[in-house]
Design a protein around this motif. Structure first.
Motif, short mmCIF file in Angstrom:
data_model
loop_
_atom_site.label_atom_id
_atom_site.label_comp_id
_atom_site.label_asym_id
_atom_site.label_seq_id
_atom_site.Cartn_x
_atom_site.Cartn_y
_atom_site.Cartn_z
N ASP A 3 10.17 3.17 -14.77
CA ASP A 3 9.34 2.36 -13.89
C ASP A 3 7.98 2.96 -13.61
O ASP A 3 7.30 2.59 -12.67
CB ASP A 3 10.05 2.06 -12.57
CG ASP A 3 11.35 1.31 -12.78
OD1 ASP A 3 11.28 0.21 -13.36
OD2 ASP A 3 12.40 1.83 -12.41
N GLY A 4 7.54 3.94 -14.42
CA GLY A 4 6.18 4.43 -14.32
C GLY A 4 5.83 5.12 -13.03
O GLY A 4 4.70 5.08 -12.58
N GLN A 17 1.36 0.40 -1.51
CA GLN A 17 1.40 1.38 -2.59
C GLN A 17 0.83 0.79 -3.88
O GLN A 17 0.80 -0.43 -4.06
CB GLN A 17 2.86 1.80 -2.87
CG GLN A 17 3.49 2.59 -1.74
CD GLN A 17 2.87 3.95 -1.57
OE1 GLN A 17 2.75 4.72 -2.52
NE2 GLN A 17 2.44 4.25 -0.35
N ARG A 18 0.36 1.69 -4.77
CA ARG A 18 0.02 1.24 -6.12
C ARG A 18 1.29 0.68 -6.75
O ARG A 18 2.39 1.20 -6.54
CB ARG A 18 -0.52 2.38 -6.96
CG ARG A 18 -1.78 3.01 -6.42
CD ARG A 18 -2.56 3.75 -7.52
NE ARG A 18 -1.69 4.55 -8.39
CZ ARG A 18 -1.40 5.83 -8.17
NH1 ARG A 18 -1.87 6.46 -7.10
NH2 ARG A 18 -0.64 6.49 -9.02
N LEU A 19 1.15 -0.35 -7.55
CA LEU A 19 2.33 -1.03 -8.09
C LEU A 19 3.18 -0.11 -8.95
O LEU A 19 4.41 -0.21 -8.94
CB LEU A 19 1.91 -2.28 -8.87
CG LEU A 19 1.23 -3.38 -8.05
CD1 LEU A 19 1.07 -4.63 -8.90
CD2 LEU A 19 2.01 -3.70 -6.78
N ASN A 20 2.55 0.79 -9.70
CA ASN A 20 3.34 1.67 -10.56
C ASN A 20 4.08 2.73 -9.74
O ASN A 20 4.91 3.47 -10.28
CB ASN A 20 2.45 2.36 -11.60
CG ASN A 20 1.45 3.31 -10.98
OD1 ASN A 20 0.71 2.93 -10.08
ND2 ASN A 20 1.43 4.54 -11.44
N ARG A 25 11.26 -1.38 -9.19
CA ARG A 25 10.97 -2.78 -8.87
C ARG A 25 10.04 -3.44 -9.89
O ARG A 25 9.35 -4.42 -9.57
CB ARG A 25 10.34 -2.89 -7.48
CG ARG A 25 11.19 -2.34 -6.33
CD ARG A 25 12.54 -3.03 -6.24
NE ARG A 25 13.25 -2.69 -5.00
CZ ARG A 25 14.53 -2.90 -4.82
NH1 ARG A 25 15.25 -3.45 -5.79
NH2 ARG A 25 15.11 -2.59 -3.67
N ASP A 26 10.02 -2.96 -11.12
CA ASP A 26 9.09 -3.50 -12.12
C ASP A 26 9.25 -5.01 -12.31
O ASP A 26 8.27 -5.76 -12.33
CB ASP A 26 9.29 -2.79 -13.46
CG ASP A 26 8.53 -1.48 -13.54
OD1 ASP A 26 7.94 -1.08 -12.51
OD2 ASP A 26 8.53 -0.85 -14.61
N LEU A 54 6.96 -3.90 1.96
CA LEU A 54 6.18 -2.99 1.13
C LEU A 54 5.84 -3.65 -0.20
O LEU A 54 4.70 -3.56 -0.68
CB LEU A 54 6.96 -1.69 0.88
CG LEU A 54 6.30 -0.68 -0.05
CD1 LEU A 54 4.98 -0.18 0.52
CD2 LEU A 54 7.24 0.50 -0.32
N LEU A 55 6.79 -4.32 -0.81
CA LEU A 55 6.57 -4.96 -2.11
C LEU A 55 5.52 -6.06 -2.01
O LEU A 55 4.55 -6.08 -2.78
CB LEU A 55 7.88 -5.53 -2.65
CG LEU A 55 7.77 -6.34 -3.94
CD1 LEU A 55 7.29 -5.47 -5.09
CD2 LEU A 55 9.10 -7.01 -4.28
#
Length: 368
Positions: A3-4, A17-20, A25-26, A54-55
């Motif tokens: 998931d980076g 947060q930054r998505l990565n 949660r990708d 958060l998402l």
């Protein structure tokens, strides 16, 4: 780790947060972002501490930075009712939108006290204000209604406004994206299960027919035990802590796969706090929230039997059968089942009457 997440802070404190950096949660990130851009109104569900807020805030912030999206976020639980929801949304709206609305408010004889709030006269209900806000926001925007299930019967007011906005604009492509959140699909049923008489099995808004315009659905489940262990182990290693496998396994079990619980433990462990103290803090700060919410749910639904039901639920969480819990507390099995079904709607139990996360069971063992 997948998931980076490499190169990110493992145990975030920020609400965005930054998505990565959103571990595990990708797929949900991709779906939510695509739905916002395609104007597929979406219900985001997930139990407490799975990371819904958060998402959705992180995805909205990403779209703001990369594509200039406007975000209007309202926590319906904090607002408390539909009128306060509308007031909050208006207060948070961009100034350009407020200026456009002020002319409308003036024409409708509203008392506009300033550009950050309003006071509607009785002749103009908040539904009209929210309808005008939705139809005035730029197309490249997203409205987030967090904890929308708190509206209860007032959901009818919201669905009516959405219906009117769709009729006004003709299609969703001329309206903002919309995300509503709740603990379970049942809690947001009126958005996910359209019928010929409206959303859900109850006609909550006469004339509101959304068949063919139903919401998309994204669900956040707790992490698996394996993923929880890896996240915790790698995160602690990154901050210079060398946990034993026994510690990692125990904390993963206590957390029940809830991301917020694992992040809480990791943050304080990285600061040098001892394991037992952090576990005590988790019970006092996080699990106490679960107990408080469940206590309020039971008190409202069963005002005359709540004390006995607290005890019955505590026994049930410890592995006592429903029949035995009923016998020990003097509450009928039917009432115990009704309580458990109520908690299913709130995301604490699954359809098989098991706890969605072992963490919830641990929390309610101390329910009094």
């Amino acid at each position: 780790m997948e998931d980076g997440i490499m190169g990110c802070k493992y145990f975030p404190t920020s609400r965005v947060q930054r998505l990565n950096c959103l571990a595990g949660r990708d797929e949900e990130i991709e779906t939510l972002a695509a739905n916002i851009k395609s104007k597929t109104w979406t219900a985001l569900t997930g139990s407490k501490f799975t990371g819904k807020t958060l998402l959705v805030k992180s995805v909205a912030e990403y779209l703001r930075k990369t594509e200039g999206y406007v975000t209007l976020y309202v926590d319906v639980k904090t607002a408390g009712n539909f009128e306060r929801l509308v007031e909050t949304a208006y207060r948070k709206a961009p100034m350009t939108v407020k200026r456009r609305m002020e002319l409308f408010l003036f024409r409708k004889s509203l008392d506009v006290t300033n550009r950050s709030s309003f006071k509607a006269q009785e002749t103009l209900p908040p539904q009209i204000l929210f309808w005008k806000l939705l139809t005035t926001l730029p197309e490249q925007s997203v409205v987030v209604l967090d904890n929308v299930h708190v509206l209860g019967r007032e959901t009818a007011l919201l669905t009516g406004v959405l219906w009117d906005a769709l009729n006004e604009k003709g299609s969703r492509k001329h309206l903002p994206g919309l995300i509503v959140t709740g603990p379970t699909p049942q809690a947001v049923l009126h958005f996910l299960n359209p019928s010929e008489i409206g959303w859900g099995s109850v006609d909550i808004s006469k004339g509101t027919h959304f068949v063919g315009r139903e919401f998309g659905h994204v669900h956040l489940a707790p992490w698996s035990d394996e993923f929880s262990r890896r996240y915790l182990y790698e995160g602690l290693a990154e901050c210079g802590v060398s946990p034993s496998m026994r510690e990692v396994a125990h904390v993963a079990e206590v957390s029940g796969g809830l991301p917020a619980v694992l992040s809480f433990y990791g943050r304080f462990r990285c600061r040098g706090y001892p394991r037992d103290r952090i576990l005590s803090m988790i019970d006092g700060r996080l699990f106490s929230q679960v107990r408080r919410e469940i206590r309020d749910i039971i008190k409202e639904r069963f005002p005359k039997k709540n004390t006995s039901l607290f005890k019955a639920l505590s026994l049930y969480a410890r592995g006592v059968s429903i029949r035995e819990a009923s016998h020990r507390t003097g509450v009928s099995r039917q009432t115990v089942y009704e309580m458990l079904r109520t908690l299913i709607e709130w995301g604490y139990l699954n359809e098989g009457y098991g706890f969605v996360s072992p963490a919830y069971a641990r929390a309610v063992m101390k329910l009094r």
